[in-house]
Motif scaffolding. Structure first.
Motif, PDB file in Angstrom:
ATOM      1  N   ASP A 194       0.742  -1.329  -0.028  1.00 22.18           N
ATOM      2  CA  ASP A 194       0.280   0.114  -0.279  1.00 22.18           C
ATOM      3  C   ASP A 194       0.669   0.979   0.321  1.00 22.18           C
ATOM      4  O   ASP A 194       1.966   1.127   0.083  1.00 22.18           O
ATOM      5  CB  ASP A 194      -1.112   0.591   1.050  1.00 22.18           C
ATOM      6  CG  ASP A 194      -0.398  -0.516   3.035  1.00 22.18           C
ATOM      7  OD1 ASP A 194      -0.774  -1.084   3.402  1.00 22.18           O
ATOM      8  OD2 ASP A 194       0.109  -0.170   2.550  1.00 22.18           O
ATOM      9  N   PRO A 325      -4.732   3.295   9.825  1.00 21.80           N
ATOM     10  CA  PRO A 325      -3.865   2.846   8.951  1.00 21.80           C
ATOM     11  C   PRO A 325      -4.272   1.228   8.707  1.00 21.80           C
ATOM     12  O   PRO A 325      -4.104   0.635   7.172  1.00 21.80           O
ATOM     13  CB  PRO A 325      -2.301   2.196   9.409  1.00 21.80           C
ATOM     14  CG  PRO A 325      -2.498   3.194  10.519  1.00 21.80           C
ATOM     15  CD  PRO A 325      -3.125   4.017  10.710  1.00 21.80           C
ATOM     16  N   PHE A 326      -4.874   0.438   9.848  1.00 24.80           N
ATOM     17  CA  PHE A 326      -5.382  -0.513   9.016  1.00 24.80           C
ATOM     18  C   PHE A 326      -6.873  -1.100   8.844  1.00 24.80           C
ATOM     19  O   PHE A 326      -6.791  -1.850   8.337  1.00 24.80           O
ATOM     20  CB  PHE A 326      -4.429  -1.977   9.911  1.00 24.80           C
ATOM     21  CG  PHE A 326      -3.564  -1.792   9.706  1.00 24.80           C
ATOM     22  CD1 PHE A 326      -2.475  -1.491   7.926  1.00 24.80           C
ATOM     23  CD2 PHE A 326      -2.438  -1.400  10.126  1.00 24.80           C
ATOM     24  CE1 PHE A 326      -1.452  -1.731   7.778  1.00 24.80           C
ATOM     25  CE2 PHE A 326      -1.249  -0.873   9.842  1.00 24.80           C
ATOM     26  CZ  PHE A 326      -0.904  -1.054   8.821  1.00 24.80           C
TER      27      PHE A 326
ATOM     28  N   LEU B 495       0.746  -5.361  14.144  1.00 25.23           N
ATOM     29  CA  LEU B 495       1.053  -4.345  12.636  1.00 25.23           C
ATOM     30  C   LEU B 495       0.760  -3.112  12.120  1.00 25.23           C
ATOM     31  O   LEU B 495       1.529  -2.359  10.680  1.00 25.23           O
ATOM     32  CB  LEU B 495      -0.625  -5.476  11.493  1.00 25.23           C
ATOM     33  CG  LEU B 495      -0.016  -6.667  11.790  1.00 25.23           C
ATOM     34  CD1 LEU B 495      -1.227  -6.657  10.967  1.00 25.23           C
ATOM     35  CD2 LEU B 495       1.248  -6.988  10.118  1.00 25.23           C
ATOM     36  N   THR B 496      -0.002  -2.262  12.969  1.00 24.45           N
ATOM     37  CA  THR B 496       0.042  -0.927  13.032  1.00 24.45           C
ATOM     38  C   THR B 496       1.535  -0.590  12.868  1.00 24.45           C
ATOM     39  O   THR B 496       2.476   0.378  12.395  1.00 24.45           O
ATOM     40  CB  THR B 496      -1.105  -0.099  13.809  1.00 24.45           C
ATOM     41  OG1 THR B 496      -1.654  -0.526  13.370  1.00 24.45           O
ATOM     42  CG2 THR B 496      -0.940   1.309  13.452  1.00 24.45           C
ATOM     43  N   TYR B 499       3.506  -0.875  10.078  1.00 20.43           N
ATOM     44  CA  TYR B 499       4.070  -0.195   8.663  1.00 20.43           C
ATOM     45  C   TYR B 499       4.312   1.190   9.246  1.00 20.43           C
ATOM     46  O   TYR B 499       4.973   1.548   8.307  1.00 20.43           O
ATOM     47  CB  TYR B 499       2.028  -0.218   8.812  1.00 20.43           C
ATOM     48  CG  TYR B 499       1.789   1.693   8.471  1.00 20.43           C
ATOM     49  CD1 TYR B 499       1.685   0.938   6.654  1.00 20.43           C
ATOM     50  CD2 TYR B 499       1.815   2.704   8.198  1.00 20.43           C
ATOM     51  CE1 TYR B 499       1.897   2.065   5.775  1.00 20.43           C
ATOM     52  CE2 TYR B 499       1.865   4.030   8.009  1.00 20.43           C
ATOM     53  CZ  TYR B 499       1.239   3.215   6.500  1.00 20.43           C
ATOM     54  OH  TYR B 499       1.563   4.706   5.717  1.00 20.43           O
ATOM     55  N   VAL B 525       1.196  -4.780   4.620  1.00 20.20           N
ATOM     56  CA  VAL B 525       0.837  -4.842   5.785  1.00 20.20           C
ATOM     57  C   VAL B 525      -1.166  -4.926   5.819  1.00 20.20           C
ATOM     58  O   VAL B 525      -1.339  -5.909   6.589  1.00 20.20           O
ATOM     59  CB  VAL B 525       1.518  -3.788   6.439  1.00 20.20           C
ATOM     60  CG1 VAL B 525       0.843  -3.817   7.899  1.00 20.20           C
ATOM     61  CG2 VAL B 525       2.755  -3.872   6.823  1.00 20.20           C
ATOM     62  N   GLU B 526      -1.173  -4.172   4.896  1.00 20.75           N
ATOM     63  CA  GLU B 526      -2.913  -4.242   5.162  1.00 20.75           C
ATOM     64  C   GLU B 526      -3.233  -5.496   4.178  1.00 20.75           C
ATOM     65  O   GLU B 526      -4.875  -6.438   4.928  1.00 20.75           O
ATOM     66  CB  GLU B 526      -3.053  -3.806   3.511  1.00 20.75           C
ATOM     67  CG  GLU B 526      -4.511  -2.758   3.407  1.00 20.75           C
ATOM     68  CD  GLU B 526      -4.276  -1.237   3.822  1.00 20.75           C
ATOM     69  OE1 GLU B 526      -5.933  -1.057   3.585  1.00 20.75           O
ATOM     70  OE2 GLU B 526      -3.525  -0.463   3.654  1.00 20.75           O
ATOM     71  N   GLN B 529      -3.450  -7.524   7.568  1.00 22.40           N
ATOM     72  CA  GLN B 529      -4.590  -7.552   8.562  1.00 22.40           C
ATOM     73  C   GLN B 529      -5.563  -8.072   7.851  1.00 22.40           C
ATOM     74  O   GLN B 529      -6.378  -8.518   8.420  1.00 22.40           O
ATOM     75  CB  GLN B 529      -4.726  -6.044   7.884  1.00 22.40           C
ATOM     76  CG  GLN B 529      -5.540  -5.551   8.711  1.00 22.40           C
ATOM     77  CD  GLN B 529      -6.937  -4.785   8.450  1.00 22.40           C
ATOM     78  OE1 GLN B 529      -6.634  -4.316   6.975  1.00 22.40           O
ATOM     79  NE2 GLN B 529      -8.260  -4.987   8.947  1.00 22.40           N
TER      80      GLN B 529
END
Lengths: 347, 648
Positions: A194, A325-326, B495-496, B499, B525-526, B529
């Motif tokens: 991304d 972010p996610f 994960l955040t 990122y 990373v998305e 998720q």
């Protein structure tokens, strides 16, 4: 246009209307802030951007200026042009087509921002700035294919100059500053990773493209592509008239843009949509109005309508929804429609 | 070149930034401002507008591409080559002296540059000893930075350098927003005309600030005011004494700008609102979600005003005591202390109440699958510890600095070549090294003659994240008690974090009879998720299979790119009960774990066991892996610095 490397004509691209519109809107109004095209492989993303070259308008430029300064705009002029102008020296003006400048993913930071001219330093013992890609990109389109794969450092400097239209260089013994206002066009395949939200926000518009689902259209895509590869020149000839028409339409819209007006209702509508949709900052509101104005101009109208706002919102909002972010940034488009509908019936 | 910028007074709203900027102009001793906030909130517009408004103020920009020589200054190349004279060519730090130094996206600034900047900001003097130049000059500047916290944080030391801190948000009112659009569009239509339209206001503001500067020296600071400032700073548990100094200086600017002479408690309190947020340190044991101090502070102040000299009893020297007492005060946070008190000598524990977690210990049917929604996402504290020469997470967007020979990354400074092979020459530095000797060298028709001894190489800084492979236990035991929900929440939090550090990630889940690679090593990373979200739980626990697969995946990745720093994160309760080999499942798992230890692969175990009777099986696995181990609740960040950026 040189014939050596003929581009596929823009008007010959089948479907992908949203993407085409977004690109055209940016030519009409370079202040829209560029466009990011997201989509799977083989959906004519790059083809469309490259094809754009033929539709680009001609600018007045200072002859011999690496930055292609606008002789009329003293506000955004490079130091040497500004100096000449201040001294009263006449600037030679040439007409030149706006260009698509490539920023390859492998580009290093020094090539992007510019650096010390080594040859000059060794031969003459003087320091000279060697302009980089951002210099070339001034007043042009800066195209980054696979923009999500760009080196982080390069993204940082790109953000820096995209933000203010100026490239400040303080490196390798060189201290220099030049205008770098460009239309940022990026394409990416989301499967490959991304884009950082900060860079995402710099793109005025975003379109998601997908392959055509309709069989007949898919066949048409293949047919045209084969025909083009067979004889590019002849193929392009067939579309000359359409191309010309579109060019005229674009330059007409450019003229029209200055006359386009909006009322307070429209402004408030933009603000309301942004608040309700929970977007970050104010860039979305401003972008929405500008895009709606450009859409109106493209449709040869002088007034901005609610339908323009809807179309604009579709291009401006999807990548700006506030989220961590996610979190899944789900764009509830019916909500925008409702807000616009309410405003329309409220009259 | 001069760019026409949006006029400062025409910016609607954002009063806090405006004030903080103006105070800094009135009183440079405040020491700068850090603006943190979402995108598109006129952060840089205001800073640039300010420069245009104040006629004797220059805003010197420090672009992200800056190299060290331009920051501190270097030998003047031309004069050295042409005239053989060693002259110092000033850098940004000299230009910034007496002015404002502005760094946009300050959290993305390279580490070397930050270090140099910090040194000078601390001493106010730039000492240059390089390239045969020896020089020192004063360099005092107002440091202004803007940043988007999504992109990473600043390290505490750097944070402390900024006098004030303001957090911004977009306007919420429809009419105001509409007006903002209107003004912006009008500006874009004809910038010059728009600037002229606001000329009157701009000039008036300029004058007001000038007057305030004059008035500043007349402002009287009473002992009471100083004491109030000190007690507020202490209340916030701020390190050092900068906080109270900044509060007092800021309050002086407030008074001066107001056209008053006397400084009152209200000024101090207003100043504290700007001077403290980034300096408050969390008191150990304090619940994370407690809002930064405002309420208790208010009380404290009133108290302070009445009984001037009497330091309230809570303010003892000892921090931890202090914390204990403070914690009792706010009634807000229901604490499940019972849950939180255990193990970990040095670690501070954050009691995090998960109402659903405790005590329904008899699990439901084990074999049916379920997909749990992820639980709450939180900020994680530094969790990948650093054992070799790599530098522990330094706040901004990178976890590891890899000195790579791949010639990628940002050129920040030069070094002398050590090896015989010379690659990646820093031409500018090489030329500077050679410059003073040009008069005496035989130049062969060229302007410059270089010799081997002149050669300098580039030092590049590459922001490389780790390659983090998550190995997640998705067996039935994890599904019990909604435990998976908390686990998913925790992994999402990591994960955040990943990122922001630009890590690559991969995801393996093991359950039933095998392990499954849900996601190969990727930058997205998305995607990780998404896969995690849909990951079902249920079945037995083939722990060894999961670990073996992780080992293979990392091995393969290492072959592809030897530069990577692999990290394996095992999320499990360690209750292995299945092995393909048919041998004892737990022994097999320990054996697989040993492979990571043998290879020296960095590993972390997150123990999810929260049953009433803990078996500490996961800890045993962790020992076999030589891994750091955490419990989920240990992962939450306790530092206010991190908490700050999440409160956006």
């Amino acid at each position: 246009m040189e014939h050596a490397n003929k581009n596929y004509p823009f008007t010959a691209i089948v479907g992908q209307e949203k993407m085409k519109t977004a690109l055209i809107l940016n030519i009409i109004n370079p202040l829209l802030g560029g466009v990011l095209i997201r989509g799977e492989k083989g959906t004519a993303k790059s083809t469309a951007v490259r094809a754009l070259a033929e539709l680009l308008p001609e600018w007045e430029q200072v002859e011999g200026c690496v930055f292609g300064c606008d002789p009329a705009d003293t506000g955004l002029m490079c130091s040497s042009c500004a100096e000449k102008k201040n001294k009263g020296t006449k600037l030679d003006v040439i007409l030149s087509k706006m260009k698509v400048i490539d920023l390859p993913v492998s580009a290093t930071e020094d090539r992007v921002v510019g650096t010390l001219d080594i040859e000059h330093a060794i031969k003459k013992g003087e320091k000279k700035f060697e302009p980089g890609i951002l210099a070339q990109a001034n007043r042009n389109i800066l195209y980054v294919d696979e923009v999500n794969l760009l080196d982080d450092h390069v993204v940082d400097v790109l953000l820096d100059s995209a933000a203010m239209g100026v490239n400040n260089i303080e490196r390798e013994g060189v201290s220099f500053s030049h205008p770098a206002r460009f239309i940022l066009v990026g394409t990416m395949n989301p499967e490959e990773g991304d884009l950082r939200p900060q860079l995402l926000d710099r793109f005025g518009l975003v379109v998601d493209v997908a392959g055509e689902k309709d069989v007949a259209k898919r066949v048409e895509v293949i047919r045209r592509r084969l025909e083009f590869e067979n004889d590019p020149a002849a193929f392009s000839q067939n579309y000359e008239e359409l191309q010309k028409e579109l060019c005229d339409k674009i330059s007409g819209a450019e003229q029209m843009l200055r006359q386009v007006r909006y009322n307070d209702k429209i402004l408030e509508l933009a603000a309301k949509i942004s608040i309700e949709m929970g977007v970050d900052g104010h860039r979305a509101d401003i972008g929405m109005i500008k895009t709606a104005m450009t859409i109106a101009a493209y449709n040869s109208r002088e007034d901005v309508r609610e339908s323009d706002m809807l179309e604009a919102a579709e291009l401006v909002l999807p990548h700006r929804m506030r989220r961590r972010p996610f979190e899944e940034g789900i764009m509830d488009f019916t909500k925008v429609e409702e807000i616009i509908g309410d405003a329309g019936s409220g009259r | 070149m001069k760019n026409i910028v949006f006029p400062f007074p025409a910016v609607l709203g954002q009063e806090k930034i405006k004030k903080a900027l103006m105070w800094n102009v009135v009183n440079p001793r405040i020491g700068g401002l850090l603006i943190s906030g979402e995108k598109g909130t006129a952060k840089s517009t205001l800073v640039r507008g300010l420069a245009a408004m104040i006629d004797d103020l220059e805003v010197v920009e420090l672009p992200l591409n800056t190299t060290e020589d331009r920051l501190v200054g270097a030998i003047d190349l031309e004069s050295a080559i042409k005239h053989g004279i060693k002259r110092f060519e000033v850098g940004i730090l000299k230009k910034a002296h007496g002015n404002m130094l502005y760094v946009d996206e300050v959290n993305l600034l390279s580490d070397h540059i930050v270090n140099s900047l910090l040194e000078v900001a601390a001493s106010g003097v730039n000492v240059v000893e390089r390239e045969g130049i020896s020089c020192r000059h004063p360099s005092r500047f107002v440091l202004v930075g803007s940043m988007n916290p999504e992109e990473g944080k600043l390290r505490a030391q750097f944070l402390d350098r900024f006098g004030l801190y303001v957090e911004v948000k977009g306007e919420e009112d429809t009419r105001e927003r509409a007006e903002i659009i209107r003004r912006r569009l009008e500006f874009e239509r004809d910038p010059k005309a728009y600037v002229n339209k606001w000329a009157k206001e701009t000039i008036a503001e300029n004058k007001r600030i000038k007057c305030a500067r004059e008035a500043l020296k007349n402002v009287v600071v009473t002992d009471n005011a100083m004491q109030l400032a000190a007690s507020i700073a202490k209340e916030g548990n701020c390190a050092g004494h900068r906080a109270e100094l900044v509060i007092v200086e800021t309050a002086k600017a407030i008074v001066a700008l107001d056209g008053r002479i006397a400084l009152n408690a209200k000024d101090i309190r207003e100043a504290a609102e700007y001077a403290l947020p980034h300096r408050i340190r969390d008191i150990p044991d304090e619940p994370l979600s407690q809002p930064p101090e405002q309420e208790p502070l208010e009380e404290e102040q009133q108290e302070e005003q009445q009984q001037t000299n009497d330091n309230s009893p809570t303010e003892t020297e000892d921090n931890s005591d202090d914390g204990q007492q403070l914690q009792d005060n706010p009634p807000s946070e229901p604490e499940s202390q019972a849950e939180g008190e255990q193990q970990k000598d040095s670690e501070d524990i954050l009691p995090q109440d998960k109402p659903e977690a405790p005590d329904q210990s008899n699990a439901d049917g084990n074999d049916d699958e379920q997909i749990d929604e992820p639980g709450q996402i939180f900020m994680v504290k530094p969790w990948i510890m650093d054992d070799q020469e790599r530098i522990l997470r330094k706040g901004s967007g990178k976890r590891s600095l890899v000195k790579t020979s791949s010639m990628q990354g940002r050129y920040v400074k030069y070094k002398f070549p050590r090896e015989s092979s010379i690659q990646d020459i820093a031409f500018d530095a090489t030329l500077r090294a050679a410059a003073p000797f040009q008069r005496s060298r035989d130049k062969n028709g060229m302007a410059v003659a270089l010799q081997t001894g002149d050669i300098r190489l580039k030092v590049r800084e590459k922001r490389t994240g780790n390659t983090i492979l998550f190995v997640v236990d998705a067996s039935g035991s994890m599904g019990a008690n909604k435990r998976m929900k908390a686990v998913k929440g925790a992994i999402l939090s990591l994960l955040t974090d990943a990122y922001q550090k630009r890590d690559k990630v991969g995801l393996i889940a093991f359950r039933k009879k095998s392990a499954e690679l849900l996601l190969g090593i990727t930058r997205s990373v998305e995607l990780a998720q998404k896969r995690l979200q849909d990951m079902p739980t249920g079945g037995r626990t083939p722990l060894a299979e999961g670990l073996n697969m992780a080992y293979d995946v990392l091995k393969a990745a290492k072959v592809k790119d030897p530069d990577i720093i692999p990290v394996v994160v095992l999320v499990s309760d360690g209750r292995a009960n299945f092995a393909c080999s048919g041998l004892n499942a737990f022994d097999e798992a320990v054996k697989a774990a040993g492979k990571f230890a043998a290879e020296g692969i960095k590993s972390i175990v997150i123990n999810t066991d929260c049953d009433f009777i803990r078996l500490d099986l996961a800890d045993k696995i962790a020992d076999a892996m030589h891994a750091d181990h955490f419990r989920i609740e240990d992962l939450e960040a306790e530092s206010i610095v991190t908490a700050l950026s999440m409160s956006v």
